[in-house]
Design an enzyme around this catalytic site. Structure first.
Site, short mmCIF file in Angstrom:
data_model
loop_
_atom_site.label_atom_id
_atom_site.label_comp_id
_atom_site.label_asym_id
_atom_site.label_seq_id
_atom_site.Cartn_x
_atom_site.Cartn_y
_atom_site.Cartn_z
N HIS A 112 0.87 -1.18 0.00
CA HIS A 112 0.00 0.00 0.00
C HIS A 112 0.91 1.23 0.00
O HIS A 112 1.98 1.20 0.61
CB HIS A 112 -0.85 0.09 1.28
CG HIS A 112 -2.10 -0.71 1.29
ND1 HIS A 112 -2.56 -1.35 2.43
CD2 HIS A 112 -3.02 -0.97 0.32
CE1 HIS A 112 -3.71 -1.96 2.17
NE2 HIS A 112 -4.02 -1.74 0.90
N CYS B 244 -2.12 2.67 9.23
CA CYS B 244 -3.15 1.69 8.83
C CYS B 244 -4.34 1.71 9.78
O CYS B 244 -5.47 1.41 9.38
CB CYS B 244 -2.58 0.28 8.81
SG CYS B 244 -1.24 0.03 7.66
N1 ARG Z 1 -3.61 -7.35 6.49
C1 ARG Z 1 -4.03 -6.13 5.87
C2 ARG Z 1 -3.97 -6.26 4.36
O1 ARG Z 1 -3.05 -6.86 3.86
C3 ARG Z 1 -3.20 -4.99 6.35
C4 ARG Z 1 -3.67 -3.66 5.86
C5 ARG Z 1 -2.82 -2.54 6.33
N2 ARG Z 1 -3.38 -1.29 6.02
C6 ARG Z 1 -2.75 -0.26 5.42
N3 ARG Z 1 -3.37 0.87 5.34
N4 ARG Z 1 -1.58 -0.42 4.86
O2 ARG Z 1 -4.83 -5.77 3.65
#
Ligand code: ARG
Length: 289
Positions: free
Chosen positions: A186, A280
């Site tokens: 991300h 996150c």
């Molecule tokens: N386990 C989640 C995923 O892979 C973690 C998300 C983390 N969120 C973020 N904004 N980077 O989607």
């Protein structure tokens, strides 16, 4: 009080005179990790065979929430839903600019139910300009507002066609950035917005073209080291003065202090087992201008 109001604690009067940075009050949405666990793997940080301590995750999350409130921010919470262990990562739930809410449409089946759940929360909270998106986008995981420009990640989760959809909906310029390293899947794992005009990022997480764009837009950006990136140091929240980030990112903490920010190291080790940390867990509720 509007969320753009500067926060001026009594001691900051002379700091402001001395040229120190000023925080602005933010409205934040968070989701308690009551059902947090790692029982599937959709990014390289997630190992379902490794035990997760949900009690510790809750305590770490409560610390983060308390720190936001101590700093003068307003935290609202959405009810966590059983069966959605990643719902704690509120950043992914939507993108909000000028009171307009772009819903999130997740790439993986394990998280798809979170999109409508977050959008319902916004509806219930009185937001009226909502868009259920045509293209996959994972909210503020891939959309980061920097001043009046929306930095937009793609490469792993958010569909690049979503960038045009977001630009049309919000009416702010969208700058696409392409991620290449699956550990930084991300945009908010590879770049953090520090102020309207400043960011910090990890160059190796981006394509050469995106690195060139970042150099052009932010020639003085703080660049994360491999060690900073490995502890998720870019997954940070800034109110313009205080920067909350994983405490293990010691080089970034020094750099931030050198530039007049007030870095606050936070321990979210349990949530890191799902590939998430400070940013996150945090979705910004930006009022209409
Ligand atoms: N386990 C989640 C995923 O892979 C973690 C998300 C983390 N969120 C973020 N904004 N980077 O989607």
């Amino acid at each position: 009080m509007p969320y753009t109001e500067p926060i001026l604690p009594p001691h900051s009067v002379h700091e402001t005179a001395a040229g120190a940075r000023t925080a602005t009050r933010r409205g934040l949405l968070m989701c308690r990790p009551s059902h947090f666990d790692v029982h599937y793997s959709i990014n390289p940080w997630m190992h379902p065979d490794k035990p997760v301590d949900t009690e510790l995750a809750l305590a770490q999350w409560e610390n983060l929430r308390a720190l936001y409130e101590e700093l003068g921010h307003t935290v609202e919470v959405i009810e966590p839903l059983a069966g959605l262990p990643d719902m704690v990562f509120a950043a992914n739930g939507a993108t909000v600019v000028d009171g307009k809410v772009l819903g999130a449409r997740f790439r993986h089946a394990e998280r798809t139910a979170e999109g409508p759940a977050y959008l319902d929360w916004f509806r219930g909270r009185g937001f009226t300009e909502l868009l259920w998106p045509e293209y996959i986008n994972e909210g503020e995981g891939d959309y980061l507002l920097a001043g009046r420009r929306l930095l937009a990640g793609t490469g792993f989760r958010t569909d690049p066609r979503s960038h045009a959809e977001a630009q049309e909906f919000f009416g702010v310029p969208v700058t696409g950035l392409t991620l290449v390293d699956p550990e930084f899947y991300h945009l908010d794992t590879a770049l953090a917005v520090l102020s309207d005009t400043e960011v910090m990022y990890y160059p190796a997480a981006f394509t050469p073209g995106s690195r060139a764009v970042l150099r052009e837009l932010y020639p003085d950006a703080i660049l994360a080291t491999d060690a900073d990136a490995a502890v998720f140091g870019l997954n940070a929240f800034s109110d313009g003065r205080n920067v909350l980030l994983p405490q293990a990112a010691t080089h970034l903490i020094d750099e931030l202090r050198d530039r007049g920010f007030a870095p606050r190291g936070v321990d979210l080790s349990e949530l890191l087992k799902a590939g998430g940390s400070v940013k996150c867990c945090t979705l910004e509720l930006r009022d209409a201008a």
